[in-house]
Design a protein around this motif. Structure first.
Motif, PDB file in Angstrom:
ATOM      1  N   LEU B 427       0.742  -1.180  -0.477  1.00 48.10           N
ATOM      2  CA  LEU B 427      -0.321  -0.401   0.440  1.00 48.10           C
ATOM      3  C   LEU B 427       0.455   1.536   0.113  1.00 48.10           C
ATOM      4  N   PRO B 428       0.263   2.570  -0.821  1.00 52.71           N
ATOM      5  CA  PRO B 428       1.464   3.420  -0.598  1.00 52.71           C
ATOM      6  C   PRO B 428       1.496   4.266   0.661  1.00 52.71           C
ATOM      7  N   VAL B 429       2.057   5.492   0.785  1.00 49.61           N
ATOM      8  CA  VAL B 429       1.697   6.764   1.752  1.00 49.61           C
ATOM      9  C   VAL B 429       0.952   6.550   2.584  1.00 49.61           C
ATOM     10  N   LYS B 461       8.630  -0.219   4.547  1.00 51.94           N
ATOM     11  CA  LYS B 461       8.961   1.919   4.711  1.00 51.94           C
ATOM     12  C   LYS B 461       8.917   1.991   5.482  1.00 51.94           C
ATOM     13  N   LYS B 516       0.318  15.663   5.450  1.00 57.02           N
ATOM     14  CA  LYS B 516       0.659  14.572   4.598  1.00 57.02           C
ATOM     15  C   LYS B 516       1.980  13.747   5.243  1.00 57.02           C
ATOM     16  N   ASP B 519       7.770   8.480   2.835  1.00 57.63           N
ATOM     17  CA  ASP B 519       8.041   7.440   3.462  1.00 57.63           C
ATOM     18  C   ASP B 519       9.410   7.272   3.917  1.00 57.63           C
ATOM     19  N   TYR B 522      11.017   8.475   0.078  1.00 52.92           N
ATOM     20  CA  TYR B 522      10.580   9.961  -0.265  1.00 52.92           C
ATOM     21  C   TYR B 522       9.209   9.673  -0.523  1.00 52.92           C
ATOM     22  N   ASN B 523       8.547   9.110  -0.738  1.00 48.04           N
ATOM     23  CA  ASN B 523       7.040   8.753  -1.791  1.00 48.04           C
ATOM     24  C   ASN B 523       6.654   9.887  -0.893  1.00 48.04           C
ATOM     25  N   THR B 524       5.740  10.646  -1.246  1.00 46.74           N
ATOM     26  CA  THR B 524       4.411  10.916  -0.169  1.00 46.74           C
ATOM     27  C   THR B 524       2.586  11.077  -0.737  1.00 46.74           C
ATOM     28  N   GLN B 525       2.182  11.563   0.091  1.00 44.46           N
ATOM     29  CA  GLN B 525       0.719  11.362  -0.869  1.00 44.46           C
ATOM     30  C   GLN B 525       0.199  13.047  -1.690  1.00 44.46           C
ATOM     31  N   PRO B 526      -0.775  12.388  -2.536  1.00 40.21           N
ATOM     32  CA  PRO B 526      -1.256  13.113  -3.302  1.00 40.21           C
ATOM     33  C   PRO B 526      -1.948  13.855  -2.900  1.00 40.21           C
TER      34      PRO B 526
END
Lengths: 553, 553
Positions: B427-429, B461, B516, B519, B522-526
């Motif tokens: 799953l994404p951050v 992550k 926001k 992780d 360094y991915n972050t949320q839209p």
């Protein structure tokens, strides 16, 4: 001559299409052929869809003349071979001929050619001028259809001389006050972001012309002068901190170990920084969307080397440090480190690479050995590798500790504490529109415009979708993935090239194209640079937005 | 009685503080004590900062009375133990007592208590009503300071009866027309998203009260009726497709294998769906921000079981399928699959879990054995595990093939093709604000408001930063991480709890809080749901935005 040009022009087109179909099984650089493709078509193919129609007409028109011409050919020339009795020119001399006024010269292998009169007849248009004063070879890797006998014929008809090597280091002429005196000569198509140290990227249009970026056109990111390395004297030292384990590896000894090849995109943490700068200035090279490239890297798995030294997944180390042969004025080397688990992981694919796209790694990219840490920011892919240290500590280098880190938009130079952020390793998902260019006038065909670009994510993630909108997100269109590597996550290291045809509202005069990508963890890009702004301008992965003007067909 | 209550109330406060300091080394559920904490403070601690001041004053006031009281205590009661000569009540009977008019009852172990008269004296205020008609035990796990002799004394003074088990399956009374007749009784604090099958989440305030979510308060996501499993007859079958390798494991045989424990957050793909629905309706349960929980899971590594069967990292399998004992009306079981590499990976930590927070896994969470696939969407963490199949194919179940997939906002039910998207795995951050609640009136203290929440990312992550803004991104504030697991990526499976104090402009009457997270990749949320909208309302991880009203202190 002019009649010849017209003929060649016609022949070129029909041959181009024929070759792109017939030779696709043979041409390494023709990306229609790779088994890895998700879709068989690619950018070249798309560009040639239009050419196909023209080619068919040309074929009808020129067929007879062409058959006659074929009969004339007695023996095929050996293109680019040395020819006696022709004058010698150096690369430096060739580089002076980049405009019509001074004549336009190019090189191919050992040949020097004056293409001034041919430019107008070139079916690829002005693109040929990107090679002005330099070699056409990287472009012929991008556009595989050049590798055809009739193209060689044209080229040799324009031959004016031989190329002599002016790259040899000449210590007698060195200016010791300039540490950059012994830099390699770079291809003229690269757009410099800085000259000393040399940093440069490829124009976006060329970037997505091929799934594999030719070595000569691969973005260059140097922090220090390029070291001169004698491969015969080269030794790579591998030390294990707190033990007496230490080995030295020569290029020859590396080549005796099992060879491993991966396709991996390497990207600078600062790629697309120029877009973030528009929000508020940041410190760093003003990269466009081209500070990345995708190549096949071959070498020895660092994991294999470590295991041969008695280190394995159960070892309790935390980091693996790398030092380069490039040094600052105090003789301190460039340095970086990666987590130990990445180095030892069965699926980490960390390579001690000695080949780039089946060639010896060029000086600008780490000759003779660099480390490739796929999925991880370029800064950790240390070039001109001198020493590897298995350790419990991160590298103490400036670039690991006080650079290449992300911060909140609320942090600026007056309140930054670099110890508070982790060093960037895996990079987040990103994408860019490479065709059309910002503010370009684009022709609407059948009510649609076409765009091309790339998308990539770090950490071995695959791009699973690329979405494009021209109405600020009211309508999203799913792009076609033109090409991506067949490797599955968590070992999908290469970029994905995409294209999309988007319907345009009648009578629209301008639109802004937006792109975002989604990776196999379903992470996607943030929308705006405002909310991800950081003082070093790294991790600049918000939606890429390209405004264009429309011209109706 | 009233004098006693006043006394206890005062004693409670001073004892609470004393205990929170003195007992922190002993109390498992007191999260001030865990070695894993990044900061020693946590939400409880913060709540008790105010209490400390009051407690000190209370201490002065009540000291003498307290000392006298201590002398009165001859022997400590054994709280919640069966007491002869008291009436018996079932959980169902207790559940009828949730309001003052009908008296307010709670249970603790085998005891039933009438707390109606104590509610006003409860130092934690109305929170005690969340346990009305149910057990106080999960709340005492959230707020560890309850585990103190003087609290037990208060409790036993309110004792009215014994709890008898009404959970035993009674086939004579079953209504066979209702497959949900044998569902377990759930805690009254859970907010149902649907009753049959039962799906429920915890109120956000309770969600972040403790790093570990108590079993009784863990969100429930059931797709089918909860199966009744006799642990003595239970067998888990493991098959390897295309071979004759097959084993059967009982709970006892699993317990003889090496035991492995991880802290992992499990989250539903539809968590926060209700926010996405505001853009445009989607199909699915209308989850708030509570469709997740964080627990310690213990069991046997699936990797160990597979290796014992002769399967290892070099085996050429692609997937591992899971089947549950829960079945649809056609007797088809719930099913899902994960990539083989995740199951066999040394760092994958995929568990055949038989314990949740050191207790037997409750029926709602997969008794007696479920698979925990940390970092991966809840839907693949199959409960009541019946069969494991090592295969070259994904599970063909509805939930793997035609559900739990992401799509572009441009895809709707009239043009969706589920075969075009990959099944969600990692799953994404994401992140959420849990305190304050939307539209709550918040008191500004010293010019600041305080918020609490969680952040989490899939794929192992770690959350490296949480940013909060109350001016639509003009100013971002870095939140403090209250608590997170010490495990490093790629094995960081737990969530992070955070708090932040944000300065408020003078005289502001309302603000909207945005959060926001970032992780370790360094991915972050839209930013907005509009651009990630999808027809199933999954992967709903845009910024969480909570509008509040301000009241100046």
């Amino acid at each position: 001559m002019k009649r010849l040009q017209r003929l060649f022009s016609g022949r070129w087109m029909q041959k181009t299409y024929t070759l792109s179909v017939l030779n696709q099984q043979n041409s390494l650089s023709n990306n229609c052929s790779t088994e890895d493709v998700k879709k068989e078509s690619n950018l070249n193919c798309h560009l040639f869809v239009g050419a196909t129609v023209l080619a068919y007409l040309s074929y009808k028109l020129f067929y007879e003349e062409y058959v006659a011409y074929l009969k004339e050919i007695k023996t095929l020339v050996k293109p680019g071979a040395l020819k006696e009795n022709l004058p010698n020119y150096t690369l430096k001399q060739v580089a002076e001929h980049r405009e019509r006024e001074k004549r336009i010269w190019v090189t191919y292998k050992d040949g020097v050619y004056d293409i001034t009169e041919f430019v107008d007849a070139h079916p690829g248009g002005d693109q040929i001028l990107l090679a002005a004063g330099a070699s056409v070879e990287p472009f012929w890797k991008l556009y595989g259809q050049h590798h055809a006998d009739f193209v060689y014929e044209i080229l040799e008809s324009l031959r004016i001389g031989n190329l002599v090597d002016d790259q040899k280091p000449s210590s007698t002429t060195s200016d010791f006050s300039d540490p950059f005196i012994k830099e390699p000569i770079r291809h003229a198509a690269l757009i410099p972001a800085s000259e000393k140290p040399f940093n440069a990227e490829l124009p976006p249009t060329l970037l997505v012309a091929n799934f594999i970026t030719p070595n000569e056109l691969f973005y260059v990111r140097n922090h220090l002068p390029v070291p001169e390395v004698d491969p015969k004297k080269y030794e790579l030292e591998v030390d294990v901190e707190g033990t007496n384990k230490s080995i030295k590896l020569t290029v020859e000894s590396l080549k005796k170990l099992p060879k491993h090849t991966i396709t991996a995109t390497i990207m600078c943490a600062g790629n697309r920084r120029s877009e973030m700068t528009e929000v508020k200035p940041v410190k760093g090279l003003s990269w466009g969307v081209g500070a990345l490239g995708n190549a096949e890297w071959s070498g020895v798995l660092l994991r294999d080397v470590l295991i041969s030294m008695g280190i394995d997944e159960n070892s309790n180390f935390q980091h693996v440090q790398f030092e380069g042969l490039d040094t600052d004025p105090t003789k301190k080397p460039y340095g970086a480190s990666i987590p130990f688990w990445k180095a030892i992981d069965r699926k980490g694919d960390v390579l001690l690479a000695y080949e780039m796209n089946n060639e010896v790694i060029p000086r600008d990219h780490g000759f003779p050995v660099r480390v490739i840490v796929p999925g991880v920011v370029g800064a950790r892919n240390v070039k001109w590798l001198k020493r590897i240290i298995v350790s419990n500590n991160e590298s103490d280098s400036h670039w690991q500790q006080n650079d290449y880190k992300g911060f909140s938009p609320g942090i600026d130079w007056d309140n930054v504490d670099f110890s508070k952020s982790p060093a960037i390793q895996e990079l987040p998902v990103t994408s860019a529109i490479c065709v059309p260019s910002p503010n370009q006038t684009v022709t609407v065909r059948d009510g649609h415009i076409t765009a091309y670009g790339y998308a990539w994510s770090g950490g071995g993630k695959k791009i699973i979708r690329v979405d494009v909108t021209i109405d600020k997100g009211d309508t999203w269109h799913v792009a076609d993935i033109i090409q991506q590597d067949s490797a599955e996550p968590p070992q999908h290291w290469g970029w994905s090239l995409w294209t999309v045809q988007v319907p345009v509202s009648k009578n629209a005069k301008e639109v802004e194209i937006w792109v975002k990508a989604v990776d196999s963890s379903y992470n996607t890009q943030p929308e705006s640079f405002k909310n991800i702004w950081n003082l070093r301008g790294v991790l600049s992965n918000a939606y890429h937005k390209v405004p264009i003007k429309l011209q109706w067909d």
